[in-house]
Design a protein around this motif. Structure first.
Motif, PDB file in Angstrom:
ATOM      1  N   THR A   1      31.131  63.140  48.152  1.00  0.00           N
ATOM      2  CA  THR A   1      29.691  63.374  48.125  1.00  0.00           C
ATOM      3  C   THR A   1      29.079  62.796  46.853  1.00  0.00           C
ATOM      4  O   THR A   1      27.870  62.849  46.676  1.00  0.00           O
ATOM      5  CB  THR A   1      29.370  64.887  48.217  1.00  0.00           C
ATOM      6  N   GLN A   2      29.918  62.278  45.967  1.00  0.00           N
ATOM      7  CA  GLN A   2      29.471  61.589  44.756  1.00  0.00           C
ATOM      8  C   GLN A   2      29.841  60.117  44.870  1.00  0.00           C
ATOM      9  O   GLN A   2      30.900  59.780  45.407  1.00  0.00           O
ATOM     10  CB  GLN A   2      30.142  62.173  43.513  1.00  0.00           C
ATOM     11  N   ASP A   3      28.996  59.246  44.350  1.00  0.00           N
ATOM     12  CA  ASP A   3      29.294  57.820  44.357  1.00  0.00           C
ATOM     13  C   ASP A   3      30.373  57.531  43.318  1.00  0.00           C
ATOM     14  O   ASP A   3      30.201  57.818  42.135  1.00  0.00           O
ATOM     15  CB  ASP A   3      28.024  57.028  44.045  1.00  0.00           C
ATOM     16  N   THR A   4      31.494  56.982  43.744  1.00  0.00           N
ATOM     17  CA  THR A   4      32.628  56.740  42.848  1.00  0.00           C
ATOM     18  C   THR A   4      32.717  55.281  42.384  1.00  0.00           C
ATOM     19  O   THR A   4      33.639  54.931  41.652  1.00  0.00           O
ATOM     20  CB  THR A   4      33.948  57.121  43.548  1.00  0.00           C
ATOM     21  N   THR A   5      31.770  54.452  42.761  1.00  0.00           N
ATOM     22  CA  THR A   5      31.887  53.020  42.459  1.00  0.00           C
ATOM     23  C   THR A   5      31.872  52.725  40.961  1.00  0.00           C
ATOM     24  O   THR A   5      32.587  51.837  40.504  1.00  0.00           O
ATOM     25  CB  THR A   5      30.796  52.195  43.162  1.00  0.00           C
ATOM     26  N   GLU A   6      31.098  53.448  40.181  1.00  0.00           N
ATOM     27  CA  GLU A   6      31.062  53.188  38.733  1.00  0.00           C
ATOM     28  C   GLU A   6      32.397  53.523  38.068  1.00  0.00           C
ATOM     29  O   GLU A   6      32.847  52.804  37.186  1.00  0.00           O
ATOM     30  CB  GLU A   6      29.923  53.972  38.060  1.00  0.00           C
ATOM     31  N   ILE A   7      33.015  54.608  38.490  1.00  0.00           N
ATOM     32  CA  ILE A   7      34.328  54.962  37.934  1.00  0.00           C
ATOM     33  C   ILE A   7      35.338  53.872  38.293  1.00  0.00           C
ATOM     34  O   ILE A   7      36.113  53.429  37.447  1.00  0.00           O
ATOM     35  CB  ILE A   7      34.815  56.332  38.464  1.00  0.00           C
ATOM     36  N   ILE A   8      35.298  53.429  39.538  1.00  0.00           N
ATOM     37  CA  ILE A   8      36.230  52.391  39.987  1.00  0.00           C
ATOM     38  C   ILE A   8      35.995  51.100  39.209  1.00  0.00           C
ATOM     39  O   ILE A   8      36.950  50.451  38.756  1.00  0.00           O
ATOM     40  CB  ILE A   8      36.101  52.172  41.504  1.00  0.00           C
ATOM     41  N   ARG A   9      34.750  50.718  39.018  1.00  0.00           N
ATOM     42  CA  ARG A   9      34.426  49.492  38.269  1.00  0.00           C
ATOM     43  C   ARG A   9      34.929  49.541  36.832  1.00  0.00           C
ATOM     44  O   ARG A   9      35.272  48.525  36.253  1.00  0.00           O
ATOM     45  CB  ARG A   9      32.921  49.249  38.267  1.00  0.00           C
ATOM     46  N   SER A  10      34.987  50.723  36.249  1.00  0.00           N
ATOM     47  CA  SER A  10      35.415  50.847  34.850  1.00  0.00           C
ATOM     48  C   SER A  10      36.880  50.439  34.640  1.00  0.00           C
ATOM     49  O   SER A  10      37.295  50.203  33.514  1.00  0.00           O
ATOM     50  CB  SER A  10      35.188  52.274  34.344  1.00  0.00           C
TER      51      SER A  10
ATOM     52  N   SER B   1      40.320  41.403  42.262  1.00  0.00           N
ATOM     53  CA  SER B   1      39.678  41.501  43.573  1.00  0.00           C
ATOM     54  C   SER B   1      40.637  41.920  44.682  1.00  0.00           C
ATOM     55  O   SER B   1      40.243  42.657  45.584  1.00  0.00           O
ATOM     56  CB  SER B   1      38.992  40.181  43.937  1.00  0.00           C
ATOM     57  N   GLN B   2      41.914  41.475  44.630  1.00  0.00           N
ATOM     58  CA  GLN B   2      42.841  41.856  45.702  1.00  0.00           C
ATOM     59  C   GLN B   2      43.118  43.358  45.706  1.00  0.00           C
ATOM     60  O   GLN B   2      43.381  43.940  46.757  1.00  0.00           O
ATOM     61  CB  GLN B   2      44.145  41.042  45.678  1.00  0.00           C
ATOM     62  N   ILE B   3      43.055  44.010  44.562  1.00  0.00           N
ATOM     63  CA  ILE B   3      43.198  45.469  44.497  1.00  0.00           C
ATOM     64  C   ILE B   3      41.879  46.133  44.899  1.00  0.00           C
ATOM     65  O   ILE B   3      41.850  47.060  45.708  1.00  0.00           O
ATOM     66  CB  ILE B   3      43.613  45.934  43.080  1.00  0.00           C
ATOM     67  N   LEU B   4      40.796  45.641  44.356  1.00  0.00           N
ATOM     68  CA  LEU B   4      39.463  46.201  44.633  1.00  0.00           C
ATOM     69  C   LEU B   4      39.131  46.149  46.124  1.00  0.00           C
ATOM     70  O   LEU B   4      38.526  47.079  46.659  1.00  0.00           O
ATOM     71  CB  LEU B   4      38.421  45.448  43.816  1.00  0.00           C
ATOM     72  N   ASN B   5      39.565  45.104  46.802  1.00  0.00           N
ATOM     73  CA  ASN B   5      39.287  44.963  48.232  1.00  0.00           C
ATOM     74  C   ASN B   5      40.038  45.979  49.084  1.00  0.00           C
ATOM     75  O   ASN B   5      39.731  46.135  50.264  1.00  0.00           O
ATOM     76  CB  ASN B   5      39.634  43.550  48.706  1.00  0.00           C
ATOM     77  N   ARG B   6      41.012  46.672  48.509  1.00  0.00           N
ATOM     78  CA  ARG B   6      41.769  47.677  49.247  1.00  0.00           C
ATOM     79  C   ARG B   6      41.263  49.095  48.980  1.00  0.00           C
ATOM     80  O   ARG B   6      41.874  50.069  49.413  1.00  0.00           O
ATOM     81  CB  ARG B   6      43.258  47.551  48.911  1.00  0.00           C
ATOM     82  N   ILE B   7      40.151  49.210  48.254  1.00  0.00           N
ATOM     83  CA  ILE B   7      39.507  50.501  48.024  1.00  0.00           C
ATOM     84  C   ILE B   7      38.218  50.528  48.830  1.00  0.00           C
ATOM     85  O   ILE B   7      37.349  49.673  48.657  1.00  0.00           O
ATOM     86  CB  ILE B   7      39.178  50.728  46.529  1.00  0.00           C
ATOM     87  N   HIS B   8      38.115  51.506  49.700  1.00  0.00           N
ATOM     88  CA  HIS B   8      36.943  51.635  50.566  1.00  0.00           C
ATOM     89  C   HIS B   8      36.286  52.980  50.253  1.00  0.00           C
ATOM     90  O   HIS B   8      36.927  54.025  50.391  1.00  0.00           O
ATOM     91  CB  HIS B   8      37.353  51.567  52.033  1.00  0.00           C
ATOM     92  N   THR B   9      35.045  52.954  49.801  1.00  0.00           N
ATOM     93  CA  THR B   9      34.380  54.199  49.410  1.00  0.00           C
ATOM     94  C   THR B   9      33.309  54.566  50.430  1.00  0.00           C
ATOM     95  O   THR B   9      32.588  53.704  50.927  1.00  0.00           O
ATOM     96  CB  THR B   9      33.739  54.087  48.014  1.00  0.00           C
ATOM     97  N   PHE B  10      33.224  55.837  50.711  1.00  0.00           N
ATOM     98  CA  PHE B  10      32.226  56.382  51.616  1.00  0.00           C
ATOM     99  C   PHE B  10      31.575  57.573  50.922  1.00  0.00           C
ATOM    100  O   PHE B  10      32.267  58.520  50.549  1.00  0.00           O
ATOM    101  CB  PHE B  10      32.859  56.828  52.933  1.00  0.00           C
ATOM    102  N   THR B  11      30.282  57.511  50.744  1.00  0.00           N
ATOM    103  CA  THR B  11      29.544  58.582  50.074  1.00  0.00           C
ATOM    104  C   THR B  11      28.659  59.283  51.101  1.00  0.00           C
ATOM    105  O   THR B  11      27.906  58.631  51.824  1.00  0.00           O
ATOM    106  CB  THR B  11      28.684  58.015  48.924  1.00  0.00           C
TER     107      THR B  11
END
Length: 165
Positions: free
Chosen positions: A47-56, A61-71
């Protein structure tokens, strides 16, 4: 790393893992480590946007492309979508994030498709005992207090399946 022998060779581990409420740096760090050691995809339901934590973490890109976030705007919507994804086979493993264990158990037990598809639900804990030569597994100290003979058979079958995987 404790339990390393349970995941070697880890690069052969594949599938889609749903993580409910992975909304802090510590949890994301664990997921990043898993992504680097395996070929799984991570689906974060929160229920919280986790994209900023992930970006930190400045991930390639090959790792980032395997993370799918749903808020989601509510816990209800989050659990409903996760339930649908589990039922359709989009998700193969469910992982508890920053939520109460009782809430996760309630979610699992309320999902009729989960019980119909996977059968008997039991609990397993792995211990690393310093003076013991291998991992010690203890099952069902809380979920199944007085299992029947048939339930005991299912518990054993589940443990054998888990141990082989």
């Amino acid at each position: 790393m404790q339990y390393q022998h349970l995941i070697e060779p880890s690069n052969t581990l594949t599938g889609n893992v749903a993580v409910l409420y992975a909304n802090d740096e510590k949890m994301i760090a664990v997921l990043v480590k898993v992504l680097m050691m395996t070929d799984i995809d991570i689906y974060i339901y929160d229920t919280q946007d986790t994209t900023e934590i992930i970006r930190s973490f400045n991930l390639e890109s090959q790792i980032l492309n395997r993370i799918h976030t749903f808020t989601f705007s509510s816990d209800y919507q989050l659990l409903k979508q996760c339930s649908e994804d589990l039922s359709r086979g989009k998700i193969s493993v469910l992982m508890k994030g920053n939520m109460k264990a009782s809430s996760l158990l309630s979610f699992i037990l309320s999902n009729k498709n989960f019980i119909d598809n996977y059968g008997f639900l039991n609990h397993l804990v792995c211990f690393n005992v310093p003076n013991y030569h291998k991992t010690l597994m203890v099952s069902d100290v809380a979920y199944n207090i007085s299992p029947t003979i048939e339930e005991k058979k299912q518990i054993i079958n589940n443990l054998v399946h888990f141990s082989k995987k």
